[in-house]
Design a protein around this motif. Structure first.
Motif, PDB file in Angstrom:
ATOM      1  N   HIS A 109     -14.584  26.552  54.830  1.00  8.41           N
ATOM      2  CA  HIS A 109     -13.901  26.312  56.108  1.00  8.41           C
ATOM      3  C   HIS A 109     -12.997  25.081  55.982  1.00  8.41           C
ATOM      4  CE1 HIS A 109     -15.193  29.100  59.169  1.00  8.41           C
ATOM      5  NE2 HIS A 109     -16.477  28.922  58.930  1.00  8.41           N
ATOM      6  N   GLU A 148      -7.766  26.514  67.789  1.00  5.75           N
ATOM      7  CA  GLU A 148      -9.093  26.308  68.384  1.00  5.75           C
ATOM      8  C   GLU A 148      -9.051  26.275  69.907  1.00  5.75           C
ATOM      9  OE1 GLU A 148     -11.533  23.352  66.471  1.00  5.75           O
ATOM     10  OE2 GLU A 148     -11.836  24.896  64.947  1.00  5.75           O
ATOM     11  N   ALA A 194     -18.935  35.830  48.663  1.00  7.22           N
ATOM     12  CA  ALA A 194     -19.129  35.321  50.023  1.00  7.22           C
ATOM     13  C   ALA A 194     -17.825  35.390  50.821  1.00  7.22           C
ATOM     14  CB  ALA A 194     -19.661  33.885  49.973  1.00  7.22           C
ATOM     15  N   ASP A 236     -25.849  25.777  49.444  1.00  4.96           N
ATOM     16  CA  ASP A 236     -25.895  26.290  50.813  1.00  4.96           C
ATOM     17  C   ASP A 236     -24.769  25.751  51.689  1.00  4.96           C
ATOM     18  OD1 ASP A 236     -27.828  23.949  50.447  1.00  4.96           O
ATOM     19  OD2 ASP A 236     -27.527  23.952  52.600  1.00  4.96           O
ATOM     20  N   VAL A 237     -24.015  24.744  51.238  1.00 11.60           N
ATOM     21  CA  VAL A 237     -22.909  24.268  52.081  1.00 11.60           C
ATOM     22  C   VAL A 237     -21.622  25.053  51.819  1.00 11.60           C
ATOM     23  CG1 VAL A 237     -23.860  21.947  52.237  1.00 11.60           C
ATOM     24  CG2 VAL A 237     -22.104  22.427  50.535  1.00 11.60           C
ATOM     25  N   LEU A 238     -21.724  26.113  51.012  1.00  7.72           N
ATOM     26  CA  LEU A 238     -20.522  26.858  50.608  1.00  7.72           C
ATOM     27  C   LEU A 238     -19.597  27.233  51.771  1.00  7.72           C
ATOM     28  CD1 LEU A 238     -18.823  28.274  48.434  1.00  7.72           C
ATOM     29  CD2 LEU A 238     -20.268  30.281  48.712  1.00  7.72           C
ATOM     30  N   LEU A 239     -20.161  27.836  52.835  1.00 10.28           N
ATOM     31  CA  LEU A 239     -19.288  28.290  53.925  1.00 10.28           C
ATOM     32  C   LEU A 239     -18.574  27.122  54.594  1.00 10.28           C
ATOM     33  CD1 LEU A 239     -21.241  31.136  55.771  1.00 10.28           C
ATOM     34  CD2 LEU A 239     -19.796  31.243  53.756  1.00 10.28           C
ATOM     35  N   ARG A 242      -8.943  24.984  56.251  1.00 13.77           N
ATOM     36  CA  ARG A 242      -8.316  24.244  57.337  1.00 13.77           C
ATOM     37  C   ARG A 242      -7.291  23.248  56.797  1.00 13.77           C
ATOM     38  NH1 ARG A 242     -12.807  21.792  59.799  1.00 13.77           N
ATOM     39  NH2 ARG A 242     -13.697  23.851  60.063  1.00 13.77           N
ATOM     40  N   TYR A 288     -16.717  37.567  54.947  1.00 15.86           N
ATOM     41  CA  TYR A 288     -16.463  36.985  56.274  1.00 15.86           C
ATOM     42  C   TYR A 288     -14.995  37.145  56.686  1.00 15.86           C
ATOM     43  CZ  TYR A 288     -21.057  34.935  55.558  1.00 15.86           C
ATOM     44  OH  TYR A 288     -22.399  34.759  55.331  1.00 15.86           O
ATOM     45  N   THR A 289     -14.806  37.612  57.936  1.00 14.04           N
ATOM     46  CA  THR A 289     -13.441  37.927  58.368  1.00 14.04           C
ATOM     47  C   THR A 289     -12.576  36.680  58.584  1.00 14.04           C
ATOM     48  OG1 THR A 289     -14.142  37.911  60.673  1.00 14.04           O
ATOM     49  CG2 THR A 289     -14.155  40.036  59.550  1.00 14.04           C
ATOM     50  N   MET A 290     -13.206  35.520  58.740  1.00 13.54           N
ATOM     51  CA  MET A 290     -12.388  34.343  59.052  1.00 13.54           C
ATOM     52  C   MET A 290     -11.758  33.692  57.829  1.00 13.54           C
ATOM     53  SD  MET A 290     -14.007  32.318  62.170  1.00 13.54           S
ATOM     54  CE  MET A 290     -13.549  32.829  63.795  1.00 13.54           C
ATOM     55  N   PHE A 291     -12.172  34.116  56.635  1.00 14.85           N
ATOM     56  CA  PHE A 291     -11.542  33.579  55.430  1.00 14.85           C
ATOM     57  C   PHE A 291     -10.420  34.504  55.000  1.00 14.85           C
ATOM     58  CE2 PHE A 291     -15.995  31.887  54.745  1.00 14.85           C
ATOM     59  CZ  PHE A 291     -15.670  30.609  55.174  1.00 14.85           C
TER      60      PHE A 291
END
Lengths: 154, 596
Positions: A24, A132, A57, A17-20, A28, A61-64
């Motif tokens: 990230h 950010e 996954a 479950d920590v995949l995202l 980064r 998601y658009t942020m990857f």
């Protein structure tokens, strides 16, 4: 595996479950702001997941990003409030100053221009986020000034 | 004891308009005047009127300075802080008034936003000083879980994420559900464009959310909580991280809280850019590290949620209400609002309205009061046309419905929804067909693609609207829009698809004339849709200055300098409006309807 990536991995429990969060962190850490095939394989192996599950996954998601991007990512809000307040003129100005289209990266590898969903700073629309940091009340002049400063900082 | 407190709004919006540079200038000016020991600077969360930022609120005088620039700070320090004379030109309303009498605040009732803009969100001590964590102490030491649920049920609190499900009932269902462990999730995936109340609460008063979650966890029997927050909100993420760390350090999260048997801890999870993750089953999938796709309900998360276990999932604003209900009582809460909708709701006012920003009003206030009293109405010279309420899945209501009270049922009855609380005011320069198309583009784009009605249906709706704004629509298309829209409402898998046709259906219901003008007359009455307007040059006003001809990118303007009038060749014109912007005499006019 580089030492740096090992350090990143070790911050996370080996739980699927920590995949995202892990993705990230890996993205980064890459100066080009994207996930390499090696990153995906690392995440899969570390969490004990099939590689297909990780790609599944990532693609949602658009942020990857699976392609190299600039050191700074400029995201202009394309939501209604910003649209009404003239976000298009900000986008046009950015295209002109950077010499690229939305979704592209400048040849010097410094900037990628993207659009984003609402940043929730609608009172100061139009708005954009550089990495950010959020910038509001944008005008073409202000955009030029922000890009100039970022270029100086490198 | 400091003589003066300067509250500096450090919400995302004010930071983006230069609040941090103002703070730096303030520190420098106070140091130069030797006032650092007398004046305290407090960085707070969102004060509400974002367009006026950066904002300073000075106590004990209670005056607001707005649109402050670093260069103004020296004057404020020497004139006001040193000599006691407020700087009039920077005041919100001169002379310095009692803040509560400013019309923007007068009709508001701040409950969940009470601390936003009043305390430093990065200092747990300030939250505790205003009664923070007292409600948690009360439930842990004086109330049984059943009593807590009874109190929340009695208050009439309903989910603030949009659907308005009774909160107490949800808590009861999770308490009764079989399975262990149980989880509490805070849905902070605020994706609706134009809605930013959750961001403001997370940035301005993060502990109120943590406390609400802890109380909920005690009530339903959970020991672990998650906050799922958008990656687009880096400042909210940072303030939550600080808040969680401080709460753990003080023993307000962790094991044996207040030396009772209750243990609870919270983990932060970030999204990665997917609107549909605000839907609860999609959000749960995303926390599990999967694609954020919704699944059919039942089973509801209350019985089978995160990792297949009973899960309570509430929105940020819902959790932020909890401590107030516990401390002041269900009866107090229930006397605010209407028969079916209790308490207050935070709205994000935007669009063609004088005062934009975040406002909290009692349920049951009318749209007219919200837009004209709190919002100050549309700017001078414009005419109110519609209000779009409820986010991209909301509806557009016309002037004739301005006296409708804002509560879950009334809005639904007229084709809008409470949604997350986004309110966009539209004036006569907005084309309602174009507005509907704009929101539909958003939802069609954000459709996750899992179910056919949403994936394909929204695309078809959109293609019909595109046809209409090009001037190629027929009246039969309107019936098709309605038929298909209702079908999508009835058959889509999750809330995204079920509500996505609302903007189309509500504009068809209240602004059918505008659709018909696009279809029958090939004209866009508001002058927005480029295929259904044309430009003309008024021969009486034209001075033949040649600016319009030079501005035209296609050579569509013809004329000779100093020899009026100029004219527009309609065949060459692409209706970009460059000539209109260039004309200093107001001779170029945008006219609804096609020509050439």
């Amino acid at each position: 595996m580089t030492v740096e990536k090992k350090v990143i991995l070790q911050k996370f429990p080996r739980s699927p479950d920590v995949l995202l969060a892990l993705l990230h962190a890996l993205q980064r850490a890459n100066p080009q702001n994207y996930l390499t095939p090696e990153d995906l394989a690392l995440a899969a192996e570390y969490l004990g997941l099939p590689l297909s599950r990780v790609r599944d996954a990532v693609s949602f998601y658009t942020m990857f990003s699976l392609r190299p991007r600039g050191r700074h990512i400029i995201r202009v809000c394309e939501s209604p409030n910003c649209h009404l307040a003239g976000a298009w003129s900000v986008i046009e100005e950015l295209k002109k100053v950077l010499g690229i289209e939305v979704g592209e990266t400048t040849p010097d590898g410094l900037f990628t221009l993207e659009l984003t969903s609402c940043l929730g700073a609608c009172g100061v629309a139009p708005v954009m986020m550089v990495d950010e940091e959020v910038f509001g009340n944008l005008t073409p002049e202000r955009v030029r000034e922000i890009v100039r400063r970022l270029r100086e900082e490198g | 004891m400091k003589r003066l407190s300067v509250l500096l709004c450090s919400g995302s919006a004010c930071q983006s308009s230069g609040a941090l540079a103002v703070k730096q200038a303030l520190v420098e000016a106070l140091t130069a005047q030797g006032l650092m020991d007398e004046v305290q600077i407090v960085e707070t969360g969102c004060m509400g009127p974002c367009e006026l930022g950066p904002i300073l609120l000075v106590y004990p005088d209670g005056v607001y300075y707005v649109r402050v620039k670093p260069a103004d700070v020296g004057e404020i320090v020497t004139e006001h802080f040193l000599k006691g004379r407020p700087v009039r030109r920077l005041l919100w309303t001169a002379p310095a008034p009692e803040p509560r009498t400013i019309p923007f605040f007068a009709r508001q009732k701040k409950i969940v936003l009470e601390n936003c803009g009043q305390i430093d969100p990065e200092k747990i001590e300030e939250y505790i000083a205003v009664g923070g964590y007292e409600a948690l102490a009360k439930v842990l030491t004086q109330m049984t879980p059943e009593e807590v649920i009874a109190e929340i049920t009695k208050s009439g609190l309903r989910g603030r994420g949009g659907a308005g499900f009774p909160t107490g009932k949800k808590w009861q269902a999770v308490r009764e559900a079989k399975g262990n462990p149980k989880y509490v999730i805070c849905n902070a995936d605020e994706g609706d464009p134009g809605a930013f109340m959750d961001r403001a609460i997370l940035e301005g008063d993060p502990h109120s959310v943590l406390e609400g979650m802890a109380i909920a966890a005690y009530a339903v029997g959970a020991e672990k909580g998650y906050i799922y927050v958008r990656a687009e909100y880096p400042l909210a993420v940072k303030r939550l991280e600080v808040a969680i760390a401080q709460a753990r350090k003080m023993g307000l999260l962790g094991t044996r809280i207040f030396e009772t048997d209750f243990s609870f801890d919270i983990e932060l999870r970030m999204g990665a850019g997917a609107f549909v993750c605000g839907e609860e089953t999609a959000l749960i999938a995303s926390i599990e590290g999967k694609r954020g796709e919704p699944r059919p309900r039942p089973p509801y998360p209350a019985t089978s949620g995160l990792f297949g276990k009973p899960t309570l999932i509430n929105n940020v604003e819902t959790f932020a209400n909890v401590r107030h209900i516990i401390l002041r009582g269900a009866d107090w809460f229930a006397q605010i609002g209407t028969e079916t909708s209790k308490g207050t709701k935070v709205f994000a006012l935007a669009g063609q309205v004088k005062n934009t920003g975040l406002v909290e009003v009692p349920m049951g206030i009318t749209l007219r009061e919200l837009i004209f009293d709190v919002g100050g109405g549309v700017p001078e010279g414009r005419k109110f046309k519609a209000v779009q309420i409820g986010g991209p899945s909301g509806g557009c209501l016309p002037e004739s419905l301005l006296d409708v009270p804002i509560d879950y049922e009334s809005l639904k009855q007229y084709g809008a929804i409470m949604g997350s609380g986004g309110v966009i005011v539209l004036d006569d320069t907005s084309c309602m067909v174009n507005v509907a198309k704009f929101f539909l583009e958003f939802t069609a784009d954000e459709s996750c693609g899992k179910c056919v009605p949403c994936r394909v249906g929204l695309r078809v709706l959109l293609s019909i609207l595109e046809k209409i704004v090009r001037g190629e629509g027929s009246e039969a298309d309107l019936e098709e829009l309605e038929r298909l829209g209702r079908m999508i409402q009835a058959t889509a898998l999750c809330g995204l698809g079920q509500t996505a046709p609302n903007p189309v259906l509500s504009t068809l219901r209240y602004f059918r004339d505008e659709y018909l003008a696009h279809i029958r007359d090939k004209a866009c009455p508001a002058g927005v849709c480029p295929d259904l307007i044309h430009y003309e040059i008024d021969p009486d006003l034209c001075r033949a200055c040649d600016l319009c001809r030079r501005a035209c990118p296609t050579g569509a303007v013809q004329g000779t300098p100093r020899n009026p009038p100029y004219r527009v060749l309609q065949d060459l014109c692409i209706r970009c409006g460059a000539c209109l912007e260039a004309c200093p005499f107001g001779a170029v006019r945008k006219v609804p309807g096609r020509k050439g």
